[in-house]
Design a protein around this motif. Sequence first.
Motif, PDB file in Angstrom:
ATOM      1  N   ALA A   1      30.016  90.062  53.027  1.00 51.62           N
ATOM      2  CA  ALA A   1      28.996  90.004  54.082  1.00 51.62           C
ATOM      3  C   ALA A   1      29.500  89.216  55.275  1.00 51.62           C
ATOM      4  O   ALA A   1      29.279  89.615  56.436  1.00 51.62           O
ATOM      5  CB  ALA A   1      27.719  89.381  53.527  1.00 51.62           C
ATOM      6  N   ALA A   2      30.187  88.096  55.030  1.00 52.56           N
ATOM      7  CA  ALA A   2      30.699  87.269  56.128  1.00 52.56           C
ATOM      8  C   ALA A   2      31.784  88.003  56.912  1.00 52.56           C
ATOM      9  O   ALA A   2      31.823  87.944  58.158  1.00 52.56           O
ATOM     10  CB  ALA A   2      31.240  85.955  55.573  1.00 52.56           C
ATOM     11  N   ARG A   3      32.656  88.697  56.208  1.00 53.54           N
ATOM     12  CA  ARG A   3      33.715  89.440  56.895  1.00 53.54           C
ATOM     13  C   ARG A   3      33.126  90.559  57.751  1.00 53.54           C
ATOM     14  O   ARG A   3      33.613  90.816  58.872  1.00 53.54           O
ATOM     15  CB  ARG A   3      34.694  90.020  55.870  1.00 53.54           C
ATOM     16  CG  ARG A   3      35.598  88.991  55.226  1.00 53.54           C
ATOM     17  CD  ARG A   3      36.437  89.592  54.096  1.00 53.54           C
ATOM     18  NE  ARG A   3      37.292  88.611  53.464  1.00 53.54           N
ATOM     19  CZ  ARG A   3      38.544  88.330  53.852  1.00 53.54           C
ATOM     20  NH1 ARG A   3      39.074  89.009  54.873  1.00 53.54           N
ATOM     21  NH2 ARG A   3      39.253  87.422  53.234  1.00 53.54           N
ATOM     22  N   ARG A   4      32.121  91.215  57.243  1.00 51.78           N
ATOM     23  CA  ARG A   4      31.481  92.261  58.029  1.00 51.78           C
ATOM     24  C   ARG A   4      30.827  91.664  59.279  1.00 51.78           C
ATOM     25  O   ARG A   4      30.912  92.234  60.377  1.00 51.78           O
ATOM     26  CB  ARG A   4      30.444  92.992  57.183  1.00 51.78           C
ATOM     27  CG  ARG A   4      31.058  94.005  56.226  1.00 51.78           C
ATOM     28  CD  ARG A   4      30.010  94.625  55.333  1.00 51.78           C
ATOM     29  NE  ARG A   4      30.482  95.864  54.707  1.00 51.78           N
ATOM     30  CZ  ARG A   4      29.890  96.468  53.705  1.00 51.78           C
ATOM     31  NH1 ARG A   4      28.767  95.952  53.187  1.00 51.78           N
ATOM     32  NH2 ARG A   4      30.373  97.585  53.208  1.00 51.78           N
ATOM     33  N   ALA A   5      30.163  90.536  59.123  1.00 53.28           N
ATOM     34  CA  ALA A   5      29.486  89.911  60.259  1.00 53.28           C
ATOM     35  C   ALA A   5      30.477  89.470  61.331  1.00 53.28           C
ATOM     36  O   ALA A   5      30.182  89.555  62.541  1.00 53.28           O
ATOM     37  CB  ALA A   5      28.660  88.723  59.783  1.00 53.28           C
ATOM     38  N   ASP A   6      31.650  89.028  60.886  1.00 50.80           N
ATOM     39  CA  ASP A   6      32.677  88.536  61.821  1.00 50.80           C
ATOM     40  C   ASP A   6      33.628  89.626  62.299  1.00 50.80           C
ATOM     41  O   ASP A   6      34.476  89.359  63.153  1.00 50.80           O
ATOM     42  CB  ASP A   6      33.498  87.421  61.160  1.00 50.80           C
ATOM     43  CG  ASP A   6      32.650  86.218  60.782  1.00 50.80           C
ATOM     44  OD1 ASP A   6      31.539  86.079  61.345  1.00 50.80           O
ATOM     45  OD2 ASP A   6      33.093  85.422  59.937  1.00 50.80           O
ATOM     46  N   GLY A   7      33.511  90.818  61.738  1.00 50.55           N
ATOM     47  CA  GLY A   7      34.414  91.897  62.118  1.00 50.55           C
ATOM     48  C   GLY A   7      35.800  91.739  61.548  1.00 50.55           C
ATOM     49  O   GLY A   7      36.763  92.336  62.066  1.00 50.55           O
ATOM     50  N   ARG A   8      35.934  90.977  60.449  1.00 46.31           N
ATOM     51  CA  ARG A   8      37.240  90.792  59.808  1.00 46.31           C
ATOM     52  C   ARG A   8      37.499  91.895  58.795  1.00 46.31           C
ATOM     53  O   ARG A   8      36.556  92.437  58.210  1.00 46.31           O
ATOM     54  CB  ARG A   8      37.324  89.427  59.125  1.00 46.31           C
ATOM     55  CG  ARG A   8      37.373  88.267  60.096  1.00 46.31           C
ATOM     56  CD  ARG A   8      37.427  86.953  59.319  1.00 46.31           C
ATOM     57  NE  ARG A   8      36.141  86.653  58.690  1.00 46.31           N
ATOM     58  CZ  ARG A   8      35.994  86.023  57.529  1.00 46.31           C
ATOM     59  NH1 ARG A   8      37.067  85.662  56.826  1.00 46.31           N
ATOM     60  NH2 ARG A   8      34.791  85.781  57.039  1.00 46.31           N
ATOM     61  N   PRO A   9      38.772  92.206  58.552  1.00 44.15           N
ATOM     62  CA  PRO A   9      39.081  93.265  57.567  1.00 44.15           C
ATOM     63  C   PRO A   9      38.597  92.896  56.168  1.00 44.15           C
ATOM     64  O   PRO A   9      38.617  91.719  55.781  1.00 44.15           O
ATOM     65  CB  PRO A   9      40.606  93.361  57.615  1.00 44.15           C
ATOM     66  CG  PRO A   9      41.000  92.738  58.906  1.00 44.15           C
ATOM     67  CD  PRO A   9      39.986  91.690  59.193  1.00 44.15           C
ATOM     68  N   LEU A  10      38.200  93.892  55.403  1.00 39.61           N
ATOM     69  CA  LEU A  10      37.796  93.670  54.023  1.00 39.61           C
ATOM     70  C   LEU A  10      39.017  93.739  53.127  1.00 39.61           C
ATOM     71  O   LEU A  10      39.212  94.643  52.306  1.00 39.61           O
ATOM     72  CB  LEU A  10      36.759  94.712  53.604  1.00 39.61           C
ATOM     73  CG  LEU A  10      35.418  94.684  54.338  1.00 39.61           C
ATOM     74  CD1 LEU A  10      34.480  95.749  53.780  1.00 39.61           C
ATOM     75  CD2 LEU A  10      34.777  93.311  54.269  1.00 39.61           C
ATOM     76  N   ILE A  11      39.896  92.752  53.288  1.00 45.59           N
ATOM     77  CA  ILE A  11      41.131  92.657  52.503  1.00 45.59           C
ATOM     78  C   ILE A  11      41.227  91.231  51.977  1.00 45.59           C
ATOM     79  O   ILE A  11      41.461  90.305  52.740  1.00 45.59           O
ATOM     80  CB  ILE A  11      42.388  92.988  53.343  1.00 45.59           C
ATOM     81  CG1 ILE A  11      42.268  94.393  53.945  1.00 45.59           C
ATOM     82  CG2 ILE A  11      43.635  92.884  52.478  1.00 45.59           C
ATOM     83  CD1 ILE A  11      43.452  94.786  54.811  1.00 45.59           C
ATOM     84  N   PRO A  12      41.015  91.035  50.690  1.00 45.10           N
ATOM     85  CA  PRO A  12      41.032  89.665  50.143  1.00 45.10           C
ATOM     86  C   PRO A  12      42.456  89.114  49.985  1.00 45.10           C
ATOM     87  O   PRO A  12      43.399  89.862  49.811  1.00 45.10           O
ATOM     88  CB  PRO A  12      40.367  89.845  48.780  1.00 45.10           C
ATOM     89  CG  PRO A  12      40.694  91.237  48.376  1.00 45.10           C
ATOM     90  CD  PRO A  12      40.701  92.032  49.657  1.00 45.10           C
TER      91      PRO A  12
END
Length: 337
Positions: free
Chosen positions: A326-337
């Motif tokens: 959720a945080a990555r989506r909100a910040d526009g960061r890639p969903l790559i852990p």
Amino acid sequence: MKLRPGLLAAALVLAAGLSACGHPAIESGSPAAPPAARLDALNAADARVAEVSWTLARSNADLCPVNRFRTGWSLQSASQYGDALRPVAEARYGLEGDLPGILAAPAGSPAAAAGLAPGDLILAVEGRPLDRGDVGAASAYDGLDANTALLDAAAAGGGPLDLSVRRAGVVRRVVVQPVAACAYPTQIELTGSFRSHTDGRHIFISDRMVEAAAGPDQLAFILAHELAHAVLEHRTQPDVTGPRGAGNAALTLRRGLSLSAEADADRLGLYLLARAGFDPYQAVAFLPRYAEINPAARFPQANAGGVYESAPARRRALQPVLADIAARRADGRPLIP
């Protein structure tokens, strides 16, 4: 893969590479159910798995360590069916011997974009006729395997596939443009057990696991977990070759087998399914459902790949992952852990 008697002999084999041959696995009620009803249940299970597995494979090509050019279709042939279901399948889909017929063309796949659909029978590729085989012979997989190998070879370079296709007795030309996708097609296994796994070539899911998943998000949880094993190279095969996804090196999770392999597959699986457009919150809801259906899931379990925590513990461990997605989506960061 060996044929089983009765209804199980109707199962279909899944070929590697671009061609995914359907292996539907759910009976409709009693084995004494009418053949048409049994075929409906088999086909519905295969189509359901094909849609989810294709979406995951295509959406995560940039993270997979091996990609291949694939069409997304699932194939079947008359020769795969046993005596009870073969006449029904032939009448419904126009199947003939070992010739590959379209069983499923998932939405968004190259097969669907080319207009292919159940009932289409592939007669030739690049002007080369496919082998019809011995119509009426005993159930076997070899003929379809040989035909799909020709389709694989024709698509290996990434160029368009020029097919001759018959539908309702009319032969037409169809051009399919394969696209790069994760090189691990999915196969349903007729085991009657709760199991999913990968061998480094395919992803496997049992008939009962398909039944256990309520909706595409929960099915994606199971399949994405196995795809995560492949992405993290927990199991590899030397004959599975192809270009590595451009984003694969960005993954920070441990590669290769370890005691954390199952937990890592759970974690990465949520990112993979979220990247494919599935709802990770709905996906995680599979775990309490699974614990209700399969009491053994309420306790830790060990297998050759590592240790599974109990379903409740797995769900708790994934709460920070849901928050990070959720945080990555909100910040526009890639969903790559």
